[in-house]
Motif scaffolding. Structure first.
Motif, PDB file in Angstrom:
ATOM      1  N   LEU A 119      -5.768  -1.336   8.943  1.00 53.53           N
ATOM      2  CA  LEU A 119      -4.423  -1.383   8.381  1.00 53.53           C
ATOM      3  C   LEU A 119      -4.210  -0.207   7.456  1.00 53.53           C
ATOM      4  N   GLU A 120      -2.948   0.072   7.217  1.00 55.09           N
ATOM      5  CA  GLU A 120      -2.524   1.042   6.207  1.00 55.09           C
ATOM      6  C   GLU A 120      -1.618   0.296   5.253  1.00 55.09           C
ATOM      7  N   THR A 121      -1.850   0.473   3.966  1.00 58.89           N
ATOM      8  CA  THR A 121      -0.987  -0.105   2.949  1.00 58.89           C
ATOM      9  C   THR A 121      -0.812   0.929   1.844  1.00 58.89           C
ATOM     10  N   GLY A 122       0.016   0.617   0.895  1.00 63.33           N
ATOM     11  CA  GLY A 122       0.293   1.572  -0.163  1.00 63.33           C
ATOM     12  C   GLY A 122      -0.770   1.585  -1.249  1.00 63.33           C
ATOM     13  N   SER A 123      -0.869   2.704  -1.952  1.00 63.79           N
ATOM     14  CA  SER A 123      -1.807   2.838  -3.068  1.00 63.79           C
ATOM     15  C   SER A 123      -1.164   2.454  -4.401  1.00 63.79           C
ATOM     16  N   GLN A 124       0.149   2.283  -4.420  1.00 65.13           N
ATOM     17  CA  GLN A 124       0.853   1.980  -5.667  1.00 65.13           C
ATOM     18  C   GLN A 124       0.569   0.540  -6.113  1.00 65.13           C
ATOM     19  N   GLU A 125       0.871   0.280  -7.384  1.00 60.18           N
ATOM     20  CA  GLU A 125       0.647  -1.035  -7.982  1.00 60.18           C
ATOM     21  C   GLU A 125       1.372  -2.148  -7.205  1.00 60.18           C
ATOM     22  N   PHE A 126       2.545  -1.858  -6.664  1.00 58.79           N
ATOM     23  CA  PHE A 126       3.307  -2.846  -5.892  1.00 58.79           C
ATOM     24  C   PHE A 126       2.453  -3.471  -4.792  1.00 58.79           C
ATOM     25  N   PHE A 127       1.522  -2.698  -4.223  1.00 63.08           N
ATOM     26  CA  PHE A 127       0.714  -3.155  -3.093  1.00 63.08           C
ATOM     27  C   PHE A 127      -0.619  -3.770  -3.519  1.00 63.08           C
ATOM     28  N   ALA A 128      -0.895  -3.843  -4.816  1.00 62.49           N
ATOM     29  CA  ALA A 128      -2.173  -4.376  -5.294  1.00 62.49           C
ATOM     30  C   ALA A 128      -2.451  -5.799  -4.794  1.00 62.49           C
ATOM     31  N   PRO A 129      -1.477  -6.716  -4.804  1.00 67.10           N
ATOM     32  CA  PRO A 129      -1.777  -8.058  -4.281  1.00 67.10           C
ATOM     33  C   PRO A 129      -2.182  -8.036  -2.798  1.00 67.10           C
ATOM     34  N   ALA A 130      -1.547  -7.178  -2.019  1.00 69.25           N
ATOM     35  CA  ALA A 130      -1.908  -7.082  -0.603  1.00 69.25           C
ATOM     36  C   ALA A 130      -3.316  -6.536  -0.451  1.00 69.25           C
ATOM     37  N   ARG A 131      -3.637  -5.479  -1.185  1.00 69.28           N
ATOM     38  CA  ARG A 131      -4.989  -4.909  -1.100  1.00 69.28           C
ATOM     39  C   ARG A 131      -6.037  -5.942  -1.504  1.00 69.28           C
ATOM     40  N   SER A 132      -5.729  -6.732  -2.511  1.00 71.57           N
ATOM     41  CA  SER A 132      -6.650  -7.778  -2.958  1.00 71.57           C
ATOM     42  C   SER A 132      -6.852  -8.834  -1.868  1.00 71.57           C
ATOM     43  N   LEU A 133      -5.773  -9.252  -1.246  1.00 69.03           N
ATOM     44  CA  LEU A 133      -5.867 -10.225  -0.144  1.00 69.03           C
ATOM     45  C   LEU A 133      -6.735  -9.681   0.983  1.00 69.03           C
ATOM     46  N   TYR A 134      -6.513  -8.440   1.358  1.00 72.39           N
ATOM     47  CA  TYR A 134      -7.294  -7.838   2.445  1.00 72.39           C
ATOM     48  C   TYR A 134      -8.767  -7.726   2.053  1.00 72.39           C
TER      49      TYR A 134
END
Length: 165
Positions: A119-134
């Motif tokens: 997957l590709e997701t954002g590096s910004q703070e907005f995407f932190a919950p998604a990165r944590s879930l992954y």
């Protein structure tokens, strides 16, 4: 004497109808958030046309009549899928729907015989919950894959499905 329990609509994940106004609203909100947090050249979210690609399977999560989430799986090759368009409606965040969608798509990927999902997701703070879930699901950061290029506003992650069993 036990008190009656109010029946609650069942949460269901099913193939999504890309002509359903509830799904379209969710996707419009998704794209609006992506464009609000990233410059156009760093937005890799699929629009409806992209989701209709035959290599992409799209699911929606519904709670009764409300469509509250979506996810897609794009086949990159016979052994590699890409997680796309993962979204939980803002009104439904924190209820575990993201985890349900992710579990669903990973089960589908295993059923297809994929060795990995990226997957590709954002590096910004907005995407932190998604990165944590992954990360909790076992995804690890990796380099760009498929047609992606290095981008300071992107984080690339992959999950080895055999190792994750």
């Amino acid at each position: 004497m036990s008190s009656p329990v109010a029946s609650q609509p069942a949460v269901a994940i099913a193939l999504g109808d890309l002509d359903d106004p509830r799904v379209l609203r969710l996707l419009e909100d998704h794209l609006a958030d992506m464009h609000a947090t990233s410059p156009a050249e760093s937005v890799h979210a699929l629009d409806v046309t992209g989701l209709k690609d035959p290599r992409v399977t799209f699911w929606a999560l519904a709670d009764g009549d409300a469509v509250l989430g979506c996810v897609a799986l794009k086949e990159l090759d016979a052994g590699h899928g890409e997680l796309k368009s993962m979204r939980t409606d803002a009104s439904a965040r924190g209820r575990g729907f993201g985890g349900l969608l992710l579990a669903h798509v990973l089960e589908e990927a295993r059923g297809r015989g994929y060795a990995r999902v990226s997957l590709e997701t954002g590096s910004q703070e907005f995407f932190a919950p998604a990165r944590s879930l992954y990360a909790k699901a076992g995804f690890a950061e990796c380099g760009p894959f498929a047609d992606y290029r290095l981008d300071p506003l992107s984080v690339f992650m992959t999950l080895d499905l055999d190792a994750a069993r």
